[in-house]
Design a protein around this motif. Structure first.
Motif, PDB file in Angstrom:
ATOM      1  N   LYS A 148      57.353  40.980  33.244  1.00 12.16           N
ATOM      2  CA  LYS A 148      56.182  40.119  33.401  1.00 12.16           C
ATOM      3  C   LYS A 148      56.507  38.678  32.992  1.00 12.16           C
ATOM      4  CE  LYS A 148      52.606  40.337  30.578  1.00 12.16           C
ATOM      5  NZ  LYS A 148      51.448  40.839  29.830  1.00 12.16           N
ATOM      6  N   GLN A 149      57.434  38.520  32.051  1.00 14.66           N
ATOM      7  CA  GLN A 149      57.796  37.191  31.547  1.00 14.66           C
ATOM      8  C   GLN A 149      58.835  36.481  32.417  1.00 14.66           C
ATOM      9  OE1 GLN A 149      59.199  38.090  27.625  1.00 14.66           O
ATOM     10  NE2 GLN A 149      57.157  38.019  26.719  1.00 14.66           N
ATOM     11  N   GLU A 150      59.539  37.227  33.232  1.00 15.16           N
ATOM     12  CA  GLU A 150      60.648  36.677  34.012  1.00 15.16           C
ATOM     13  C   GLU A 150      60.245  36.427  35.461  1.00 15.16           C
ATOM     14  OE1 GLU A 150      63.514  35.847  32.681  1.00 15.16           O
ATOM     15  OE2 GLU A 150      63.238  36.802  30.725  1.00 15.16           O
ATOM     16  N   THR A 151      61.140  35.771  36.187  1.00 16.28           N
ATOM     17  CA  THR A 151      60.944  35.568  37.621  1.00 16.28           C
ATOM     18  C   THR A 151      62.262  35.846  38.332  1.00 16.28           C
ATOM     19  OG1 THR A 151      61.509  33.220  37.439  1.00 16.28           O
ATOM     20  CG2 THR A 151      59.170  33.781  37.313  1.00 16.28           C
ATOM     21  N   GLY A 152      62.187  36.046  39.622  1.00 12.79           N
ATOM     22  CA  GLY A 152      63.383  36.205  40.440  1.00 12.79           C
ATOM     23  C   GLY A 152      64.186  37.440  40.113  1.00 12.79           C
ATOM     24  N   ALA A 153      65.523  37.261  40.128  1.00 12.82           N
ATOM     25  CA  ALA A 153      66.436  38.383  39.912  1.00 12.82           C
ATOM     26  C   ALA A 153      66.283  38.990  38.528  1.00 12.82           C
ATOM     27  CB  ALA A 153      67.873  37.929  40.137  1.00 12.82           C
ATOM     28  N   ALA A 154      66.001  38.180  37.529  1.00 11.51           N
ATOM     29  CA  ALA A 154      65.839  38.703  36.167  1.00 11.51           C
ATOM     30  C   ALA A 154      64.661  39.669  36.099  1.00 11.51           C
ATOM     31  CB  ALA A 154      65.650  37.562  35.172  1.00 11.51           C
ATOM     32  N   ALA A 155      63.576  39.325  36.759  1.00 14.86           N
ATOM     33  CA  ALA A 155      62.420  40.227  36.791  1.00 14.86           C
ATOM     34  C   ALA A 155      62.789  41.519  37.499  1.00 14.86           C
ATOM     35  CB  ALA A 155      61.238  39.554  37.486  1.00 14.86           C
ATOM     36  N   GLY A 156      63.566  41.430  38.557  1.00 11.82           N
ATOM     37  CA  GLY A 156      64.011  42.613  39.285  1.00 11.82           C
ATOM     38  C   GLY A 156      64.867  43.523  38.425  1.00 11.82           C
ATOM     39  N   LEU A 157      65.735  42.946  37.608  1.00 11.30           N
ATOM     40  CA  LEU A 157      66.568  43.754  36.714  1.00 11.30           C
ATOM     41  C   LEU A 157      65.723  44.466  35.667  1.00 11.30           C
ATOM     42  CD1 LEU A 157      69.662  41.428  36.238  1.00 11.30           C
ATOM     43  CD2 LEU A 157      69.548  43.578  37.509  1.00 11.30           C
ATOM     44  N   TRP A 158      64.736  43.763  35.128  1.00  6.41           N
ATOM     45  CA  TRP A 158      63.848  44.411  34.163  1.00  6.41           C
ATOM     46  C   TRP A 158      63.029  45.518  34.815  1.00  6.41           C
ATOM     47  CZ3 TRP A 158      64.685  44.387  29.262  1.00  6.41           C
ATOM     48  CH2 TRP A 158      65.312  43.294  28.666  1.00  6.41           C
ATOM     49  N   LEU A 159      62.619  45.313  36.065  1.00  5.92           N
ATOM     50  CA  LEU A 159      61.893  46.367  36.776  1.00  5.92           C
ATOM     51  C   LEU A 159      62.797  47.565  37.058  1.00  5.92           C
ATOM     52  CD1 LEU A 159      59.654  44.315  39.216  1.00  5.92           C
ATOM     53  CD2 LEU A 159      58.927  45.675  37.247  1.00  5.92           C
ATOM     54  N   ALA A 160      64.081  47.312  37.339  1.00  3.85           N
ATOM     55  CA  ALA A 160      65.027  48.414  37.515  1.00  3.85           C
ATOM     56  C   ALA A 160      65.169  49.194  36.206  1.00  3.85           C
ATOM     57  CB  ALA A 160      66.384  47.878  37.977  1.00  3.85           C
ATOM     58  N   GLY A 161      65.247  48.475  35.084  1.00  9.30           N
ATOM     59  CA  GLY A 161      65.291  49.133  33.782  1.00  9.30           C
ATOM     60  C   GLY A 161      64.041  49.956  33.535  1.00  9.30           C
ATOM     61  N   PHE A 162      62.902  49.421  33.942  1.00 10.17           N
ATOM     62  CA  PHE A 162      61.637  50.142  33.834  1.00 10.17           C
ATOM     63  C   PHE A 162      61.708  51.467  34.586  1.00 10.17           C
ATOM     64  CE2 PHE A 162      57.735  51.050  36.256  1.00 10.17           C
ATOM     65  CZ  PHE A 162      56.897  51.435  35.224  1.00 10.17           C
ATOM     66  N   LEU A 163      62.177  51.421  35.831  1.00 12.43           N
ATOM     67  CA  LEU A 163      62.239  52.637  36.650  1.00 12.43           C
ATOM     68  C   LEU A 163      63.223  53.659  36.081  1.00 12.43           C
ATOM     69  CD1 LEU A 163      62.061  51.080  40.226  1.00 12.43           C
ATOM     70  CD2 LEU A 163      60.270  52.346  39.016  1.00 12.43           C
TER      71      LEU A 163
END
Length: 108
Positions: free
Chosen positions: A24-39
């Motif tokens: 939620k705090q990040e944008t772009g690729a960094a947000a995508g990496l955190w979402l991958a970690g979430f999954l």
């Protein structure tokens, strides 16, 4: 052994909520990496919860799993995300920990 799996599942629940907060705090690729970690954390957590619930009562397993996740998420929020740590909040976290321990003690 299933109690160990359940505790690990609860820790992965803390992982997926933390990843969600960071995404939620990040944008772009960094947000995508955190979402991958979430999954990943979500998948591992649910898989371990499923395994633990094969021999533990489902209500107990779910209560302990959510309790570990709730306590861990609040503590991560306090330590890493500058969330408030007032007396009432800490009191209720302590009662939640007591409830988790109580569920373990009364489960056969």
């Amino acid at each position: 052994m299933n109690w160990v799996l359940l505790i690990i599942a609860g820790l992965f629940e803390v992982g997926f909520t933390t990843c969600l907060a960071r995404a939620k705090q990040e944008t772009g690729a960094a947000a995508g990496l955190w979402l991958a970690g979430f999954l990943i954390c979500l998948t591992v957590s649910m898989g371990l919860l499923y395994r633990a619930s094969q021999t533990l009562p489902l209500g107990t397993a779910y209560g302990v799993w959510t309790g570990i996740g709730a306590v861990g998420t609040v503590l991560v929020g306090i330590v890493f995300f500058d969330e408030p740590a007032d007396g009432w909040r800490l009191f209720f976290i302590t009662t939640l920990i007591g409830s988790i321990v109580g569920l373990k003690l009364v489960s056969s």
